[in-house]
Structures are given as structure tokens and as C-alpha cells.
Design an enzyme around this catalytic site. Structure first.
Site, PDB file in Angstrom:
ATOM      1  N   LYS A 189      48.565  12.821  29.216  1.00 44.64           N
ATOM      2  CA  LYS A 189      47.301  12.622  28.501  1.00 44.64           C
ATOM      3  C   LYS A 189      47.319  11.289  27.772  1.00 44.64           C
ATOM      4  O   LYS A 189      48.125  11.100  26.856  1.00 44.64           O
ATOM      5  CB  LYS A 189      47.056  13.731  27.474  1.00 44.64           C
ATOM      6  CG  LYS A 189      45.637  13.645  26.923  1.00 44.64           C
ATOM      7  CD  LYS A 189      45.446  14.329  25.594  1.00 44.64           C
ATOM      8  CE  LYS A 189      45.717  13.453  24.417  1.00 44.64           C
ATOM      9  NZ  LYS A 189      44.715  12.394  24.188  1.00 44.64           N
ATOM     10  N   GLY A 240      53.663   8.978  19.272  1.00 36.34           N
ATOM     11  CA  GLY A 240      52.493   8.939  18.388  1.00 36.34           C
ATOM     12  C   GLY A 240      52.930   9.079  16.943  1.00 36.34           C
ATOM     13  O   GLY A 240      54.059   8.737  16.588  1.00 36.34           O
ATOM     14  N   SER A 241      52.040   9.608  16.143  1.00 38.50           N
ATOM     15  CA  SER A 241      52.304   9.645  14.707  1.00 38.50           C
ATOM     16  C   SER A 241      53.297  10.760  14.355  1.00 38.50           C
ATOM     17  O   SER A 241      53.406  11.760  15.072  1.00 38.50           O
ATOM     18  CB  SER A 241      50.997   9.874  13.946  1.00 38.50           C
ATOM     19  OG  SER A 241      50.441  11.102  14.344  1.00 38.50           O
ATOM     20  N   THR A 242      53.972  10.581  13.234  1.00 40.19           N
ATOM     21  CA  THR A 242      54.935  11.588  12.780  1.00 40.19           C
ATOM     22  C   THR A 242      54.218  12.906  12.466  1.00 40.19           C
ATOM     23  O   THR A 242      54.739  13.985  12.756  1.00 40.19           O
ATOM     24  CB  THR A 242      55.714  11.051  11.563  1.00 40.19           C
ATOM     25  OG1 THR A 242      56.501   9.942  12.019  1.00 40.19           O
ATOM     26  CG2 THR A 242      56.641  12.088  10.964  1.00 40.19           C
ATOM     27  N   GLY A 245      53.620  14.621  15.700  1.00 42.30           N
ATOM     28  CA  GLY A 245      54.938  14.999  16.228  1.00 42.30           C
ATOM     29  C   GLY A 245      55.448  16.272  15.563  1.00 42.30           C
ATOM     30  O   GLY A 245      55.999  17.167  16.206  1.00 42.30           O
ATOM     31  N   GLU A 262      58.818  10.335  19.979  1.00 46.19           N
ATOM     32  CA  GLU A 262      58.962   8.932  19.568  1.00 46.19           C
ATOM     33  C   GLU A 262      57.848   8.680  18.574  1.00 46.19           C
ATOM     34  O   GLU A 262      56.682   8.612  18.950  1.00 46.19           O
ATOM     35  CB  GLU A 262      58.872   8.024  20.803  1.00 46.19           C
ATOM     36  CG  GLU A 262      59.489   6.665  20.575  1.00 46.19           C
ATOM     37  CD  GLU A 262      58.508   5.671  20.003  1.00 46.19           C
ATOM     38  OE1 GLU A 262      58.445   5.570  18.752  1.00 46.19           O
ATOM     39  OE2 GLU A 262      57.800   5.020  20.762  1.00 46.19           O
ATOM     40  N   CYS A 296      54.816   0.756  16.769  1.00 47.54           N
ATOM     41  CA  CYS A 296      55.618   1.744  16.030  1.00 47.54           C
ATOM     42  C   CYS A 296      56.859   1.107  15.421  1.00 47.54           C
ATOM     43  O   CYS A 296      57.303   1.484  14.354  1.00 47.54           O
ATOM     44  CB  CYS A 296      55.990   2.909  16.933  1.00 47.54           C
ATOM     45  SG  CYS A 296      56.739   2.392  18.468  1.00 47.54           S
ATOM     46  N   GLU A 390      53.549   4.006   6.922  1.00 45.86           N
ATOM     47  CA  GLU A 390      53.184   3.158   8.051  1.00 45.86           C
ATOM     48  C   GLU A 390      51.721   2.738   7.899  1.00 45.86           C
ATOM     49  O   GLU A 390      50.857   3.595   7.733  1.00 45.86           O
ATOM     50  CB  GLU A 390      53.371   4.005   9.316  1.00 45.86           C
ATOM     51  CG  GLU A 390      53.341   3.249  10.589  1.00 45.86           C
ATOM     52  CD  GLU A 390      53.643   4.140  11.800  1.00 45.86           C
ATOM     53  OE1 GLU A 390      53.267   5.328  11.783  1.00 45.86           O
ATOM     54  OE2 GLU A 390      54.265   3.638  12.739  1.00 45.86           O
TER      55      GLU A 390
HETATM   56  P1  NDP Z   1      48.290  10.439  17.068  1.00 53.27           P
HETATM   57  O1  NDP Z   1      49.676  10.836  16.827  1.00 53.27           O
HETATM   58  O2  NDP Z   1      47.215  11.228  16.466  1.00 53.27           O
HETATM   59  O3  NDP Z   1      48.019  10.374  18.637  1.00 53.27           O
HETATM   60  C1  NDP Z   1      48.971  10.173  19.642  1.00 53.27           C
HETATM   61  C2  NDP Z   1      48.579  10.980  20.858  1.00 53.27           C
HETATM   62  O4  NDP Z   1      48.630  12.378  20.573  1.00 53.27           O
HETATM   63  C3  NDP Z   1      47.155  10.725  21.322  1.00 53.27           C
HETATM   64  O5  NDP Z   1      47.081  10.840  22.713  1.00 53.27           O
HETATM   65  C4  NDP Z   1      46.405  11.842  20.629  1.00 53.27           C
HETATM   66  O6  NDP Z   1      45.175  12.114  21.231  1.00 53.27           O
HETATM   67  C5  NDP Z   1      47.369  12.980  20.811  1.00 53.27           C
HETATM   68  N1  NDP Z   1      47.195  14.079  19.869  1.00 53.27           N
HETATM   69  C6  NDP Z   1      46.512  14.113  18.695  1.00 53.27           C
HETATM   70  N2  NDP Z   1      46.625  15.332  18.125  1.00 53.27           N
HETATM   71  C7  NDP Z   1      47.390  16.082  18.948  1.00 53.27           C
HETATM   72  C8  NDP Z   1      47.884  17.409  18.899  1.00 53.27           C
HETATM   73  N3  NDP Z   1      47.620  18.221  17.871  1.00 53.27           N
HETATM   74  N4  NDP Z   1      48.666  17.855  19.914  1.00 53.27           N
HETATM   75  C9  NDP Z   1      48.984  17.052  20.937  1.00 53.27           C
HETATM   76  N5  NDP Z   1      48.544  15.778  21.039  1.00 53.27           N
HETATM   77  C10 NDP Z   1      47.761  15.289  20.053  1.00 53.27           C
HETATM   78  O7  NDP Z   1      48.119   8.967  16.660  1.00 53.27           O
HETATM   79  P2  NDP Z   1      46.735   8.233  16.468  1.00 53.27           P
HETATM   80  O8  NDP Z   1      46.475   7.640  17.755  1.00 53.27           O
HETATM   81  O9  NDP Z   1      45.643   9.020  15.933  1.00 53.27           O
HETATM   82  O10 NDP Z   1      47.136   7.240  15.325  1.00 53.27           O
HETATM   83  C11 NDP Z   1      47.271   7.683  13.969  1.00 53.27           C
HETATM   84  C12 NDP Z   1      48.421   6.996  13.331  1.00 53.27           C
HETATM   85  O11 NDP Z   1      49.597   7.323  14.052  1.00 53.27           O
HETATM   86  C13 NDP Z   1      48.381   5.488  13.400  1.00 53.27           C
HETATM   87  O12 NDP Z   1      47.657   4.924  12.363  1.00 53.27           O
HETATM   88  C14 NDP Z   1      49.826   5.163  13.319  1.00 53.27           C
HETATM   89  O13 NDP Z   1      50.261   5.169  11.998  1.00 53.27           O
HETATM   90  C15 NDP Z   1      50.495   6.272  14.050  1.00 53.27           C
HETATM   91  N6  NDP Z   1      50.829   5.949  15.434  1.00 53.27           N
HETATM   92  C16 NDP Z   1      52.124   5.731  15.729  1.00 53.27           C
HETATM   93  C17 NDP Z   1      52.479   5.393  17.002  1.00 53.27           C
HETATM   94  C18 NDP Z   1      53.871   5.173  17.390  1.00 53.27           C
HETATM   95  O14 NDP Z   1      54.117   4.672  18.479  1.00 53.27           O
HETATM   96  N7  NDP Z   1      54.821   5.536  16.600  1.00 53.27           N
HETATM   97  C19 NDP Z   1      51.503   5.232  18.057  1.00 53.27           C
HETATM   98  C20 NDP Z   1      50.150   5.523  17.660  1.00 53.27           C
HETATM   99  C21 NDP Z   1      49.861   5.861  16.382  1.00 53.27           C
HETATM  100  P3  NDP Z   1      43.886  11.259  20.799  1.00 53.27           P
HETATM  101  O15 NDP Z   1      44.310   9.881  20.437  1.00 53.27           O
HETATM  102  O16 NDP Z   1      43.088  11.279  22.036  1.00 53.27           O
HETATM  103  O17 NDP Z   1      43.304  11.971  19.639  1.00 53.27           O
END
Ligand code: NDP
Length: 774
Positions: A189, A240-242, A245, A262, A296, A390
Site C-alpha cells: 500500500k 512511517g511514523s512511530t 508503527g 522503520e 526519516c 520529529e
Molecule cells: P504515517 O505513519 O501516518 O503513514 C505511513 C503509511 O502508513 C502510509 O501509507 C499511511 O497511509 C499508512 N497508515 C496510516 N495509518 C495506518 C494504520 N493505522 N495502519 C496501517 N497503515 C497506516 O505517516 P504520515 O505519512 O501521515 O506522516 C506523519 C508523520 O510521520 C510525518 O510528519 C513524519 O513525522 C512521520 N513520517 C516518518 C517517516 C519515516 O520514514 N520515518 C515517513 C513518513 C512520515 P496514508 O498516508 O495513505 O494515510
């Protein structure tokens, strides 16, 4: 503008990249996308808009996948998996074809990525797409080599993969390439903001002749991610975000699904006073203003040695003031657009709430689109919100330090542990500091170096698991062999009132090298099968765990000792156990009512010898990364490990996990077999006579179910392992979400784990990048 004007102003001319080929591709695809399931695009369902954040223009309409779509994708992946896993060479050819096609269409991918995400074309063209292609080339090789090099590993099965919006195609490549190489199939996804290159990738999979069902893409928002994590997949890989995660850790607890996370970071960028300052400034531009700081592992926390701080800040302000923010499709732009107005608002609010000294680059910003200027905030204290959280934007926060020790303390003063950069011309200092940093990746005199051969991933709340290199394959394979269900063992309780001679003793706990009374002051009788009283075992509680963690912390020096010394001590423990073989064998027989005590002791001695042998042989690796330099993959201990021992084997249940853990430099608190605790308590005396430093091994006795949640939630434990016959896996994984510690649980099953698994579970790979040259 005349040539004379240009010479006088030395200004940049426009260098626009055409958006036309990417827009044409979108039109060819009908501007509306379904999901990619079982080798074909489905009809678009309910859609949302994919927008260009630089202009706000709508690029395409993308489907919000339904539960039925997710189910169909998982079913297609399941159907395709067994056949896909059969032939490594065929997989290598397919991955190679994908790599070639990525290169062939590199420009199209780069432009589409820039349109969808807002990142400068210079970066998508020179970094994102080449690194994605490299990942597929590298893993084509891994597919070819799997049978030969990993003969005891097999694919995990169907992988659910969720990626963020900051490196849409690159993160897809990091997930899909190793999964496919190891014979898994996948459902991925992409993030809602940035689905387009994943859909172009799906098109590439068709062109590469990938068997249907091997790669499936379901688009949509977080709800689709949630559906995927709840689906019948064998593994979840998330970037994605902590916060999300943590939610995924909780949602998958007890499901038996493998998990890698990650997550976020607040990575330190440390500049010592003997650094090459101009290089460090250029590095910093890359560390925090690359990809608008939406990285990240961004070097978002600058730590400068006090003596050079004023000069460093002056130079930094002068440099950042020259950065050009603007149209991401302009090749002479340094900083592009943020991904979405929501992200722009988040960053604006965070910076406006700060009471530090804020310097924003004065350069003009485009009047429309999501732009934020490069920003430096100084004068913050280590505890300030912006020093800890962050920001995920082009905002650098900074403070100063005086000594290398203080630099390490400040660098590690965060709940994260993803990456770190350190700058000094003194290699001795660099190699002294790098191992002390709590980070999965350390760059020496460099930053943001990535390669498929070098592992990437974090520690602490930056998650667990590695992507890239041999170590990255562990996440997509599991050891061959089957497991057996575990049966919960109840202690013998009937008491004929007749104690076994000579005396009824109450075994204490063993904490910090000393026998200690349990905090609660309770104990329980331990009987033989025939009901004779063998003695009493203490009942540990939450406070005893706390004391044991303190003892492990005081024994940190163990992790810095040599493998040779650790081997010597393990041999010595084996020797001392051997001297008391008969006594331990009899004790085991009394406890279990069986007759195999002697075999268990012999096995324990062998196990100690085996891990003494490994203590100085788990070689680090030097990775052949494509640059003049190397990336060292260092196998570091995790730190403090809490273990719930196997109940069935009073002595081996303790030795089997403790020996590898301490051989590889960890400190351990083990909760002995609950029904048969007294062999583990006899074992103190062996430890006491074996020169093991106090606190390296602590042994508690008590109720596993009572102690497990406290261990899982304790911030001072870096990992929890459970081999208990009590059904505690779900509870441990759920409670571990608070600190995102590593867990290794048995899901109420037992099996013989191969050496490679013990090695991987006992260590954390830290990648240290060392470029060569002046
Ligand atoms: P998220 O962690 O919300 O999103 C990462 C992925 O997970 C996206 O595909 C998102 O979908 C999906 N997702 C969201 N909620 C769920 C869930 N409950 N179960 C499974 N998957 C889910 O990050 P964001 O993109 O919203 O960014 C928010 C903050 O996260 C940023 O400001 C940043 O601080 C941090 N971030 C950190 C990253 C890293 O590499 N460490 C990368 C991106 C963000 P969708 O986006 O379609 O909602």
C-alpha cells in the site's frame, strides 16, 4: 536577458524539466486508476485526487481500496506464492528485468515522482530512481544466490507492505525487491499522497512479465493500511511514523505475523571542532534540506562543539540563505515543495510554537504551492520539544557541546535511534564515538549515504529490522523446519509433608551477582512428582525486575569486553557445571520426575561450549558499497534482554537463551522455568565461581504471566524473549508497543532454532559508513 546581463548578475537561468511525458502517461492510463491485483488493474472504484503539491493541480484519480480489494490482493498473492518460491533463477531474471525497465523509464519515473511528491527533479532523477533500480539489481543477485547461500532459510510467505510518501518509489523498492528475491509475494500500500509511481511500477511489472499475483498494489488511505495489517498475511513491513508503527505493533500482537518497523528519527549531526567545516556545512545542507527535510534519517539535530559554534553558525546561515526554493521541476532548485498543505501546516505550527532563535532563509518563495523556507533554530535546550520531536520538514534545530562525552550524551538523549552523522578529521575520535551512538546507521564525515548492500534501520523507537544487505534478508525468510505445540506445565502440588533431606531451603533471587530476597517476601513450595518437598522458590515481582534492570545497567562494561574474554568465561562456567554434573542431573530428575537429567546437563555443557566458540566468531562485515570507502556492518549486542525460560527443561531452558545472549555481549535477566525453578537457582553457585561480572546474568523465579507484561513494558529492557509454555506472546507483543522494543515470542509453540537465528536475535547490525580520501 543578454549574455552581458547574465555575466553581471551570475544569476541562474531557468532549467525546467518537461512534465509532458508523465502527464501523457497519466492520460494514457485514463487519469483514473484502480488497484493492481492479480496482474491487472481493477476498474476504478471510489476515488480520491492525487495532487501536485507544487501547484495544487489534480494529476489523477486514485481508488480508495475496499476490504474486498484487499482480500482479493491477498488471495492472489497467496495463490502465486508457492510457485514463485520454487525457482531462484527465474526470480533473478524477473528482478533483473524490473531493474532494466526502471532504468529504461528512469526519466518518466523521476518526473512523475516529482510531480506527485514535490521533491526536486535533481533528487528524484539522481537519487530516488537510481537507488531503486540498484535495489532490484542487487536483489536479483540475492534471488540467484538464495539456494546456495541460505540453504536453511525459506520464504515467509505473503507480505503486507505499507510505505510512506517521502520516498514513494524508493521505499517500494526497499520493500518489494528483497521480498520477491526470497520467494515471497506481496501486497503493497503506497501513501495516499503519493500513489502514482507505485502504479507506474505495477505497469512495469506487467512489462517485465512478472507472474500474476506476485506483486499487488492496493491504494488508499490509512484505513487500507489497517485492513492490510489485519489481513491473512505472514509478515508486515512498515515504514512511517512511530505513532502508526506502535499501532501496528499492537494490532498484530499475538497474530504470529513477522513484523519489521522503520520509523521516525531525530538524528544527531555532530560537528567536532577539528572538522573540515566547509565539508560539514555542505553535508548539513544535504542532511536537513535534502527532500525538504522530509527524511526519516534527516540530520535534524545539529550538535556543534562550542569553540567553533559562532563561526559555524555564521557560515551555515550564509550557505542556507543561498538555497533556492521553488518549482521542483526546475533543475537548478535546491528545495522543492512539501508533500501536502497538511504537512506545511504541521511544520508551521511546530516552528511557531518554539521559543528558540529562528533564522529563516530569506530567499523568495513561490506564491502558490506548499513551500517552507530552510530554517535554523538555535538556543534550544536538549529537553525542548523541537529538540525531541520529529518535525519532518526543512527545519534544523541546534545546540552546542563541550566534550566528546557530552556530545555522545546529547546525541543519545532521544527516544529515537535511526541514524547519526559525525564530523571530525581525527579518525581515532570518529571510531571511538561511532560505536557509542544509539543509532542503526552512522555516517563518518558524510551523510545520507544509502546502498542496497548496506543495512538500514533503527533501534529504540525508530523501530526494528534492517533493509538492505544480507541482514535485510532475515526479515523476508525464516528457518526451515517445523514447530510443535507447547503444553502448559503445571507445578506438582500434592504434598506428602515429607521434605527431601537434608534441609528445606528457600532459594533466593540472583540479582547483581548476589542472592537477594524477593521484594514481596513471598515464596512457593516446590514438590517432586511424588509430592515430596524439594524446597521453596521465591516469587519475584515488578520491583525485582526493576532491580535486575539496574544491575544489568551497572554491568554495561560486559558489552564492551572482547569476544575472547566472554569465551573464556563461558568455558569456565561449563567447566564448573561439569564438576557438578551428577548433582544437577539428580536435581533435574527430582524436579521433573523424569530420568533424563544427565542428558540435559551434558547438553547444557555443550551449549556453553558452542557459544563460547561463537563469542569471537560472529564476524562483522565490510560492505562493497559503490563508492570509495566502506560500510562496516557491526554486530552489536542489543543491551539488556529479559527472558522467560522454557518450562519443560529446568537447566537447558535457562542455558539455551542465556549462553548466546551473553556470548554476544548482552546482559540478561532470565525468569526460570515456572514449575521447575530449582535447577536455575542452583546454577547461581556455578556463576558465582566462574568470574562472570555481577549483573551480567540475573535469575528470577516466579509466575511468568505476572512478570511478562512488566518486562515487555519496561523501558530499560531492549528486548524480551519468551519460551514460556504459558500463552503470553500476545500480551508481550502488545505491551512492547510502549517502547517498541524487539520481541521474540514462541506463540505457544516450540522448535529447535538454528545458530543463525540465535545470532540474529542476539545482535543488532549497526552500519558505519567510512568514505576514504581527503
Ligand atoms: P504515517 O505513519 O501516518 O503513514 C505511513 C503509511 O502508513 C502510509 O501509507 C499511511 O497511509 C499508512 N497508515 C496510516 N495509518 C495506518 C494504520 N493505522 N495502519 C496501517 N497503515 C497506516 O505517516 P504520515 O505519512 O501521515 O506522516 C506523519 C508523520 O510521520 C510525518 O510528519 C513524519 O513525522 C512521520 N513520517 C516518518 C517517516 C519515516 O520514514 N520515518 C515517513 C513518513 C512520515 P496514508 O498516508 O495513505 O494515510
Amino acid at each position: 536577458m543578454t549574455v552581458k546581463d547574465i555575466f553581471e548578475t551570475m544569476d541562474y537561468g531557468p532549467a525546467p524539466e518537461s512534465a509532458a511525458p508523465a502527464l501523457e502517461w497519466l492520460v494514457d492510463m485514463g487519469d483514473r486508476f484502480g488497484c493492481f491485483i492479480d496482474g491487472k488493474f481493477t476498474d476504478p472504484g471510489e476515488t480520491f485526487e492525487a495532487k501536485n503539491p507544487a501547484t495544487g493541480n489534480v494529476l489523477a484519480h486514485v481508488t480508495q481500496a475496499t476490504q474486498a480489494d484487499v482480500d482479493a490482493a491477498v488471495a492472489a498473492a497467496r495463490k502465486a506464492q508457492a510457485k514463485w518460491a520454487k525457482d531462484g533463477h527465474k526470480r533473478a531474471r524477473a528482478l533483473y528485468a524490473i531493474a532494466r525497465l526502471l532504468q529504461k523509464h528512469a526519466r518518466l519515473f523521476a518526473v512523475l515522482e516529482t510531480l506527485d511528491n514535490g521533491k526536486p527533479i535533481r533528487e528524484s532523477r539522481d537519487i530516488d530512481i537510481p537507488l531503486a533500480a540498484r535495489h532490484f539489481y542487487y536483489h536479483a543477485g540475492m534471488a540467484e544466490l538464495m539456494e546456495e547461500e541460505l540453504p536453511d532459510q525459506e520464504p515467509v510467505g505473503v507480505c503486507g507492505q505499507v510505505v510512506p510518501w517521502n520516498f514513494p518509489l524508493l521505499m517500494l523498492a526497499w520493500k518489494i525487491a528483497p521480498a520477491l528475491a526470497m520467494g515471497n509475494t506481496t501486497v503493497l500500500k503506497p501513501a495516499e499522497y503519493t500513489s502514482l509511481t507505485a502504479l507506474l511500477f505495477a505497469d512495469i511489472c506487467r512489462q517485465a512479465g512478472l507472474p500474476k499475483g506476485v506483486v499487488n498494489i492496493v491504494t488508499g488511505d490509512g484505513a487500507v493500511g489497517e485492513m492490510l495489517t489485519a489481513a491473512k498475511v505472514d509478515k508486515i513491513a512498515f515504514t512511517g511514523s512511530t505513532a502508526v508503527g506502535r499501532r501496528i505493533r499492537e494490532a498484530t500482537a499475538g497474530s504470529g505475523k513477522a513484523l519489521t518497523l522503520e520509523l521516525g528519527g531525530k538524528s544527531p549531526y555532530i560537528v567536532f571542532e577539528d572538522a573540515d567545516i566547509d565539508s560539514a556545512i555542505e553535508g548539513l545542507v544535504d542532511a536537513i534540506w535534502f527532500n525538504q527535510g522530509e527524511v526519516c534519517c534527516a540530520g535534524s539535530r545539529l550538535l556543534v562543539q562550542e569553540g567553533i559554534a559562532p563561526r559555524f553558525y555564521d557560515k551555515l546561515r550564509a550557505r542556507m540563505d543561498k538555497l533556492r526554493v521553488g518549482d521542483p521541476l526546475d533543475k537548478a532548485i535546491d528545495v522543492g515543495a512539501l508533500v501536502d498543505p497538511v504537512q506545511l501546516r504541521t511544520i508551521t505550527d511546530m516552528v511557531e510554537g518554539s521559543n528558540g532563535d529562528i533564522h529563516r532563509a530569506p530567499g523568495p518563495l513561490p506564491t502558490q504551492g506548499c513551500y517552507y523556507p530552510p530554517t535554523l533554530i538555535t538556543g534550544l535546550s536538549p529537553a525542548d520539544r523541537l529538540m525531541q520531536e520529529e518535525i519532518f520538514g526543512p527545519v534544523l534545530v541546534s545546540t552546542t557541546f563541550r566534550t566528546p562525552t557530552e556530545a555522545v550524551e546529547l546525541a543519545n538523549n532521544t527516544r529515537y535511534g535511526l541514524a547519526a552523522s559525525l564530523w571530525t578529521e581525527n579518525l581515532n575520535l570518529a571510531l571511538d564515538i561511532a560505536p557509542k551512538l544509539a543509532a542503526g546507521v552512522v555516517w563518518i564525515n558524510a551523510t545520507n549515504l544509502f546502498d542496497a548492500a548496506a543495512g538500514f534501520g533503527g533501534v529504540r523507537e525508530s523501530g526494528f529490522g534492517r533493509e538492505g544487505g544480507w541482514e535485510g534478508l532475515m526479515a523476508y525468510t525464516r528457518p526451515k523446519g517445523s514447530s510443535r505445540p507447547l503444553r502448559e506445565i503445571a507445578p506438582y502440588t500434592t504434598d506428602d509433608g515429607d521434605p527431601i533431606p537434608p534441609l528445606d531451603r528457600t532459594a533466593k533471587l540472583y540479582v547483581g551477582g548476589k542472592q537477594a530476597r524477593p521484594d514481596g517476601g513471598y515464596s512457593r513450595p516446590v514438590h517432586t512428582r511424588t509430592g515430596k518437598l524439594l524446597g521453596h522458590a521465591s516469587l519475584a515481582n515488578r520491583k525485582d525486575i526493576r532491580n535486575a534492570v539496574e544491575a544489568m545497567n551497572a554491568a554495561r562494561g560486559w558489552s564492551r569486553t572482547t569476544g575472547h574474554l566472554r569465551a573464556q568465561i563461558l568455558y569456565y562456567i561449563a567447566e564448573n557445571l561439569s564438576a557438578r554434573e551428577d548433582e544437577f542431573a539428580a536435581r533435574i530428575n527430582h524436579l521433573t520426575g523424569g530420568r533424563s537429567g544427565d542428558k540435559e546437563v551434558v547438553q547444557a555443557i555443550r551449549t556453553l561450549f558452542r557459544w563460547a566458540a561463537w563469542a569471537d566468531k560472529h564476524d562483522h562485515r565490510a560492505k562493497p558499497v559503490p563508492m570509495r570507502g566502506t560500510a562496516l556492518a557491526m554486530n552489536e549486542p542489543l543491551g539488556n534482554i529479559g527472558v522467560l525460560c522454557d518450562d519443560a527443561r529446568p537447566l537447558m531452558g535457562l542455558i539455551e537463551p542465556v549462553a548466546p545472549a551473553i556470548a554476544l555481549g548482552n546482559r540478561v535477566t532470565a525468569v526460570a522455568s515456572a514449575p521447575y525453578p530449582l535447577a536455575a537457582t542452583d546454577f547461581y553457585q556455578v556463576l558465582e565461581t566462574s568470574d562472570l561480572p555481577a549483573g551480567v546474568v540475573n535469575i528470577l523465579t516466579g509466575d511468568h504471566a505476572e512478570l511478562a507484561p512488566h518486562m515487555a513494558a519496561h523501558a530499560g529492557l531492549d528486548a524480551v524473549w519468551s519460551f514460556s509454555s504459558s500463552d503470553l506472546s500476545a500480551e508481550i507483543e502488545h505491551a512492547s508497543a510502549a517502547t517498541l522494543k524487539r520481541t521474540w515470542v514462541n506463540n505457544s509453540r516450540t522448535r529447535d532454532w538454528p545458530t543463525a537465528t540465535w545470532l540474529a536475535q542476539s545482535t543488532e547490525v549497526k552500519t558505519i559508513w567510512i568514505p576514504y580520501g581527503e
